[in-house]
Design an enzyme around this catalytic site. Structure first.
Site, PDB file in Angstrom:
ATOM      1  N   ARG A 123       0.817  -1.236   0.000  1.00 14.50           N
ATOM      2  CA  ARG A 123       0.000   0.000   0.000  1.00 14.50           C
ATOM      3  C   ARG A 123       0.838   1.269   0.000  1.00 14.50           C
ATOM      4  O   ARG A 123       0.359   2.346   0.342  1.00 14.50           O
ATOM      5  CB  ARG A 123      -0.964   0.035   1.181  1.00 14.50           C
ATOM      6  CG  ARG A 123      -1.982  -1.077   1.136  1.00 14.50           C
ATOM      7  CD  ARG A 123      -3.248  -0.686   1.853  1.00 14.50           C
ATOM      8  NE  ARG A 123      -4.164  -1.799   1.844  1.00 14.50           N
ATOM      9  CZ  ARG A 123      -4.227  -2.721   2.802  1.00 14.50           C
ATOM     10  NH1 ARG A 123      -3.436  -2.650   3.849  1.00 14.50           N
ATOM     11  NH2 ARG A 123      -5.098  -3.687   2.718  1.00 14.50           N
ATOM     12  N   LYS A 146       1.888  11.560 -11.547  1.00 13.15           N
ATOM     13  CA  LYS A 146       1.149  10.559 -12.338  1.00 13.15           C
ATOM     14  C   LYS A 146       2.036   9.336 -12.491  1.00 13.15           C
ATOM     15  O   LYS A 146       3.175   9.443 -12.955  1.00 13.15           O
ATOM     16  CB  LYS A 146       0.841  11.113 -13.738  1.00 13.15           C
ATOM     17  CG  LYS A 146      -0.419  11.914 -13.820  1.00 13.15           C
ATOM     18  CD  LYS A 146      -0.746  12.186 -15.279  1.00 13.15           C
ATOM     19  CE  LYS A 146      -1.952  13.065 -15.429  1.00 13.15           C
ATOM     20  NZ  LYS A 146      -2.195  13.415 -16.838  1.00 13.15           N
ATOM     21  N   GLU A 148       8.127  18.202 -24.955  1.00  7.07           N
ATOM     22  CA  GLU A 148       7.325  18.528 -23.769  1.00  7.07           C
ATOM     23  C   GLU A 148       7.624  19.951 -23.291  1.00  7.07           C
ATOM     24  O   GLU A 148       6.735  20.651 -22.807  1.00  7.07           O
ATOM     25  CB  GLU A 148       7.554  17.512 -22.646  1.00  7.07           C
ATOM     26  CG  GLU A 148       7.085  16.098 -22.959  1.00  7.07           C
ATOM     27  CD  GLU A 148       5.554  15.924 -23.035  1.00  7.07           C
ATOM     28  OE1 GLU A 148       4.810  16.856 -22.697  1.00  7.07           O
ATOM     29  OE2 GLU A 148       5.122  14.836 -23.460  1.00  7.07           O
ATOM     30  N   LYS A 207       4.790  23.660 -15.345  1.00  3.52           N
ATOM     31  CA  LYS A 207       3.949  22.494 -15.043  1.00  3.52           C
ATOM     32  C   LYS A 207       3.423  22.570 -13.616  1.00  3.52           C
ATOM     33  O   LYS A 207       2.240  22.298 -13.365  1.00  3.52           O
ATOM     34  CB  LYS A 207       4.735  21.189 -15.283  1.00  3.52           C
ATOM     35  CG  LYS A 207       3.873  19.971 -14.991  1.00  3.52           C
ATOM     36  CD  LYS A 207       4.378  18.668 -15.551  1.00  3.52           C
ATOM     37  CE  LYS A 207       3.403  17.558 -15.128  1.00  3.52           C
ATOM     38  NZ  LYS A 207       3.773  16.242 -15.574  1.00  3.52           N
ATOM     39  N   GLU A 209      -6.268  16.177 -11.934  1.00  5.43           N
ATOM     40  CA  GLU A 209      -6.756  16.336 -13.310  1.00  5.43           C
ATOM     41  C   GLU A 209      -8.280  16.291 -13.424  1.00  5.43           C
ATOM     42  O   GLU A 209      -8.853  15.533 -14.214  1.00  5.43           O
ATOM     43  CB  GLU A 209      -6.117  15.289 -14.230  1.00  5.43           C
ATOM     44  CG  GLU A 209      -6.229  15.701 -15.692  1.00  5.43           C
ATOM     45  CD  GLU A 209      -5.414  14.838 -16.626  1.00  5.43           C
ATOM     46  OE1 GLU A 209      -4.175  14.881 -16.554  1.00  5.43           O
ATOM     47  OE2 GLU A 209      -6.036  14.129 -17.438  1.00  5.43           O
ATOM     48  N   ARG A 242      -5.593  20.761 -15.269  1.00  6.84           N
ATOM     49  CA  ARG A 242      -4.411  19.941 -15.593  1.00  6.84           C
ATOM     50  C   ARG A 242      -4.523  19.290 -16.971  1.00  6.84           C
ATOM     51  O   ARG A 242      -3.520  18.914 -17.576  1.00  6.84           O
ATOM     52  CB  ARG A 242      -4.187  18.886 -14.498  1.00  6.84           C
ATOM     53  CG  ARG A 242      -2.931  18.070 -14.726  1.00  6.84           C
ATOM     54  CD  ARG A 242      -2.564  17.199 -13.553  1.00  6.84           C
ATOM     55  NE  ARG A 242      -1.352  16.455 -13.850  1.00  6.84           N
ATOM     56  CZ  ARG A 242      -0.638  15.794 -12.956  1.00  6.84           C
ATOM     57  NH1 ARG A 242      -1.004  15.783 -11.704  1.00  6.84           N
ATOM     58  NH2 ARG A 242       0.451  15.146 -13.328  1.00  6.84           N
ATOM     59  N   ASN A 301      -2.267  17.961 -21.656  1.00 11.75           N
ATOM     60  CA  ASN A 301      -2.434  16.911 -22.668  1.00 11.75           C
ATOM     61  C   ASN A 301      -2.590  17.460 -24.078  1.00 11.75           C
ATOM     62  O   ASN A 301      -2.928  16.705 -24.996  1.00 11.75           O
ATOM     63  CB  ASN A 301      -3.633  16.045 -22.310  1.00 11.75           C
ATOM     64  CG  ASN A 301      -3.357  15.239 -21.065  1.00 11.75           C
ATOM     65  OD1 ASN A 301      -2.411  14.474 -21.018  1.00 11.75           O
ATOM     66  ND2 ASN A 301      -4.161  15.440 -20.040  1.00 11.75           N
ATOM     67  N   HIS A 324      -1.648  15.384 -27.079  1.00 11.51           N
ATOM     68  CA  HIS A 324      -1.515  13.998 -26.626  1.00 11.51           C
ATOM     69  C   HIS A 324      -2.655  13.087 -27.071  1.00 11.51           C
ATOM     70  O   HIS A 324      -2.489  11.877 -27.095  1.00 11.51           O
ATOM     71  CB  HIS A 324      -1.374  13.941 -25.103  1.00 11.51           C
ATOM     72  CG  HIS A 324       0.016  14.304 -24.633  1.00 11.51           C
ATOM     73  ND1 HIS A 324       0.610  15.513 -24.921  1.00 11.51           N
ATOM     74  CD2 HIS A 324       0.934  13.604 -23.915  1.00 11.51           C
ATOM     75  CE1 HIS A 324       1.827  15.543 -24.384  1.00 11.51           C
ATOM     76  NE2 HIS A 324       2.046  14.397 -23.775  1.00 11.51           N
ATOM     77  N   HIS A 363      -0.712  10.340 -28.624  1.00 14.99           N
ATOM     78  CA  HIS A 363      -0.747   8.997 -28.022  1.00 14.99           C
ATOM     79  C   HIS A 363      -1.314   7.980 -28.994  1.00 14.99           C
ATOM     80  O   HIS A 363      -0.859   6.839 -29.052  1.00 14.99           O
ATOM     81  CB  HIS A 363      -1.633   8.987 -26.765  1.00 14.99           C
ATOM     82  CG  HIS A 363      -0.878   9.291 -25.503  1.00 14.99           C
ATOM     83  ND1 HIS A 363      -1.511   9.662 -24.344  1.00 14.99           N
ATOM     84  CD2 HIS A 363       0.445   9.254 -25.212  1.00 14.99           C
ATOM     85  CE1 HIS A 363      -0.603   9.844 -23.396  1.00 14.99           C
ATOM     86  NE2 HIS A 363       0.590   9.615 -23.895  1.00 14.99           N
ATOM     87  N   HIS A 394       8.290   9.043 -27.704  1.00 16.63           N
ATOM     88  CA  HIS A 394       7.078   9.732 -27.247  1.00 16.63           C
ATOM     89  C   HIS A 394       6.996  11.158 -27.815  1.00 16.63           C
ATOM     90  O   HIS A 394       5.973  11.557 -28.393  1.00 16.63           O
ATOM     91  CB  HIS A 394       7.071   9.754 -25.716  1.00 16.63           C
ATOM     92  CG  HIS A 394       5.934  10.505 -25.124  1.00 16.63           C
ATOM     93  ND1 HIS A 394       4.648  10.033 -25.159  1.00 16.63           N
ATOM     94  CD2 HIS A 394       5.885  11.717 -24.488  1.00 16.63           C
ATOM     95  CE1 HIS A 394       3.844  10.908 -24.566  1.00 16.63           C
ATOM     96  NE2 HIS A 394       4.570  11.938 -24.150  1.00 16.63           N
TER      97      HIS A 394
HETATM   98  N1  GLY Z   1       1.993  14.497 -18.487  1.00 15.47           N
HETATM   99  C1  GLY Z   1       0.837  15.253 -18.206  1.00 15.47           C
HETATM  100  C2  GLY Z   1       0.566  15.400 -16.754  1.00 15.47           C
HETATM  101  O1  GLY Z   1       1.419  15.117 -15.927  1.00 15.47           O
HETATM  102  O2  GLY Z   1      -0.510  15.813 -16.417  1.00 15.47           O
END
Ligand code: GLY
Length: 366
Positions: A107, A129, A171, A209, A219, A223, A227, A230, A234, A252
């Site tokens: 955990r 994330k 990025e 960021k 998010e 946030r 993206n 993306h 993606h 990426h």
């Molecule tokens: N890579 C996008 C974020 O961390 O929200």
């Protein structure tokens, strides 16, 4: 601009020595074959005797449950308890997957990110994330959990191949496009990646960021602007991973650069991005990244993959689209048809770049 309080930029040995003043019952270091060879020797002299190395193969194709099982097994074999520390030494795959394994083992144990690629320094290791790919879908399984600490040493960037550096640079460009007009102009003024003052731009990009993530850590809204590029990026990345031979594999940032061009094309139509700003974005991104060869018959499959995007709500595709350089909207609904149109527009863009005098530039130059 402010860094998150868990981030230290500077010499990694110094940061690690300070961190190890805390007491841990055991220490494991997660590496791949590249970071074991090039980066582990830099930190090894600082680590206490008896630390364990957990080595996994490099590459996005290993960012899956099977590799997680190996990591959990290694932690179990060394009898790591809740007071153990996992140090993730590597790029985005190591920080996302290592963080996920640490956050779920018993955990949750503490973990430290030591990102060794530009991509991981400005994005993957920041904001908590964590996750893995599942059945071909990127970052499909995961959690939000901040690391105990992130140690960023830009001297690691010297160990990177140019293509990796360029991938991470996408990025930085994205952070500037969504939130900092001035940073975009400064970044695109650099003629060569080797001229960039990495310490300065990495610091600035993380601060952009952080400004976004601190307002919306899980998010729910803002946030999502991170993206931009993306949804389609993606989808392109996943499509190539599944349908193209490994030698045609995309990094990426290369896929995201294409995604940003296609989504900026859509932004002209949906969020009022001025055409001239679109042309500027397209010019710089194509000049640096070239064009990915996507055939028209592949467009439908790529657009379908976007239906799995995590931003979608009630089956409706939700995009993050810039409305100007430095300003971005989120939850912009879009149809599969619109995504196909954007991909088609990308496919039809000339691969050759022309400078302002109409002279062809065929070398991707920065
Ligand atoms: N890579 C996008 C974020 O961390 O929200």
């Amino acid at each position: 601009m402010q860094l998150p309080d868990y981030v230290r930029i500077g010499q990694v040995q110094k940061g690690l020595a300070e961190l190890l003043q805390h007491s841990f019952s055991a220490i494991a270091v997660l590496v791949d074959e590249n970071t074991y060879q090039y980066c582990y020797p830099i930190v090894a002299p600082i680590l206490p005797q008896g630390h364990q190395i957990i080595a996994i193969p490099s590459g996005e194709q290993h960012k899956n449950l099977q590799t997680c099982q190996q990591i959990w097994q290694a932690l179990t074999n060394m009898q790591a308890d809740r007071n153990a520390l996992l140090i993730n030494l590597g790029g985005g795959v190591i920080s996302d997957m290592g963080g996920f394994c640490a956050a779920t083992y018993k955990r949750g144990i503490r973990f430290v990110q030591i990102p060794t690629t530009l991509l991981a320094q400005v994005d993957a290791s920041i904001g908590g994330k964590l996750g893995i790919d599942f059945q071909g879908f990127k970052n499909h399984i995961g959690v939000f959990q901040l690391p105990f600490c992130v140690l960023i040493d830009t001297s690691f960037l010297a160990t990177l191949p140019w293509r990796q550096l360029r991938s991470g640079f996408a990025e930085l460009l994205k952070h500037s496009l969504i939130a900092d007009w001035q940073a975009w102009h400064e970044l695109t003024r650099a003629h060569h990646l080797q001229d960039v003052d990495w310490q300065k731009v990495v610091h600035h990009s993380i601060a952009i960021k952080e400004r976004i993530v601190s307002q919306d850590p899980h998010e729910k809204g803002l946030r999502k602007i991170l993206n931009f590029g993306h949804t389609l990026g993606h989808a392109i990345e996943t499509y190539f991973l599944e349908n193209r031979p490994a030698e045609q594999g995309l990094l990426h940032g290369e896929a995201i650069a294409a995604g940003m061009i296609a989504e900026a094309w859509l932004a002209v139509r949906k969020t009022g991005l001025p055409q001239q700003e679109f042309e500027e974005i397209k010019w710089h991104l194509l000049q640096l990244y070239g064009k990915i060869a996507i055939s028209q018959h592949e467009i439908a499959s790529i657009a379908q993959l976007a239906l799995q995007d995590k931003k979608n709500q009630n089956g409706i595709i939700q995009l993050s689209l810039i409305e100007a350089i430095g300003a971005c909207k989120y939850n912009v609904p879009a149809t599969v048809k619109e995504l196909k149109e954007a991909l088609l527009a990308y496919c039809q863009m000339p691969a050759e770049i022309h400078d302002n005098n109409g002279t062809s530039i065929d070398q991707v130059g920065m």
